[in-house]
Design an enzyme around this catalytic site. Sequence first.
Site: not given
Length: 582
Positions: A64, A485
């Site tokens: 990321c 999450s």
Amino acid sequence: MAKAERNHAKPKSISKDTLPSRHVTEGPSRAPHRSYLYAMGLTENEIHQPLVGVATCWNEAAPCNITLSRQAQAAKKGVSEAGGTPREFATITVTDGIAMGHEGMKSSLVSRDLIADSVELTMRGHCYDALVGLAGCDKSLPGMMMSMIRLNVPSVFVYGGTILPGRFKGRDVTVVDVFEGVGMHASGKMSDEELLELESVACPCAGSCGGQFTANTMACVSEAIGLALPASSGAPASYESRDQFVEDAGRAVMNALQLNLRPRDICTREAFDNAATVVAATGGSTNAALHLPAMAHEAGINYTLQDVAKIFKKTPYIADLMPGGKYTATDMYKVGGVSIVIKELLDNGLLNGECITVTGKTMKQNVSEIKFPENQDVVYRVQNAITPTGGVVGLQGTLAPDGAIVKVAGMDKLTFSGPARVFDCEEDAFYAVVNSQIKEGDVIIIRYEGPKGGPGMREMLSTTAALYGQGMGEKVALITDGRFSGGTRGFCIGHVGPEAAVGGPIGLLKNGDMILIDANTGRLDVDIEKKALESRRKKWRPRKTNHNSGALWRYAQTVGPASNGAVVHPGADEETHTYCDI
């Protein structure tokens, strides 16, 4: 405007009479300061132009973040061509996918505020006039936007971009499939060879986790709240077109500087409502209910979990995205991105189109030419919404007086009741799950994982994904004062407040207590008489953690409740000045 026209447009000069950088570049007394800038190859002209911080969360920890250094060069090019002098710097990130399921996850939420602090300190220390901020992983997006609102200098946010989906046995997969694969493997439903194949293909390139998990949720927020350029959040990290968006962001920040358009002009209460609406409509991460209040806190706006929940309750769910749905962020980009969602919500009166954005135009003006794409089922029309209310629901009740939150996108059953199975940390719960010690109908309680109690408010994806992998995802519920999450699915309730560490009801539960959940009415209760609960409270004593020094200790001393964003400082309400006006 064509790229050639942009490149040849003569930049407008901007007076430095009131800009922060005048303190380090102007006048005879600043000769020593200028000597440092000459040492780095700056010309006299560049020194006397506005200095623009280009902050990235680049590192080699995870896919990321890995492209952010490259993208920063595009941002710097845009700044330079528009008459500014870019100064690149980096801050930290903690990547949740790697921190997940062990002690490292305690660092995740803490990193959000450290990112905001470190960007603030770099900007303050060097007196930069504006900010382009690039972020990739979950907490780095709100952390970067928090710093922009706190500093209140003209700023443009840039998302690093989503990862492309992997392919496994003829279907698209993301890292969440790998987490669920761990549960399948533990229950004998997946072989060693299959798990190895899955982990090898799930993340095929650079970019942030591919569903409507926290990173892509907060990327949508950046556009919906107006800090990012329209359509800039959609392009995957590996697409060359992303660099053009980043270059445009460099020009845009100079335009904002010219207009004196600041983040607090953009991030109004109405803009936060817009952002919460887009989160609900896309079935976004429950973490948005933590980050939006924290961002609002930087602007002096009292915006709580309950405010977010009110928006969620009245917003239709129209984007069929993972984990509750079937499509990835790349799929939404291919049909038009979050701009399609924004336009559809605007056309149905669900957003405030008059909110100003970083372009200097209103939200309504930004998407005026957007046409809804036909012959696709990624984004639905409001009148044909997947469900009439949002994919995320706020809860409150005797077990959560200060509130809690659950993602219901993709769920059919919205009520659940069962006996509590109480665990005082995630590791114990995960052990029970992978060793098949959880029974159908149980309500798993994971406590002392809140902001103070963790400390750090860990996410529970390892545990929830293992449940799904075992086929138990729809047969049990899980409640925690920690977080989940954005990839979590099932009846998983987080942010329960007050947390166990401060004596909240979740800290008073015992095995066998009957828990009652109703996401239709927004209730979360424990079936215990008030007198009995009070008796338990008198016997309750605070628990000590193993973190009695260092960053986690310091965080635990200052962090507030999750319902207010788990913030660590007094916020804009206590300011006597803002950095932008020094």
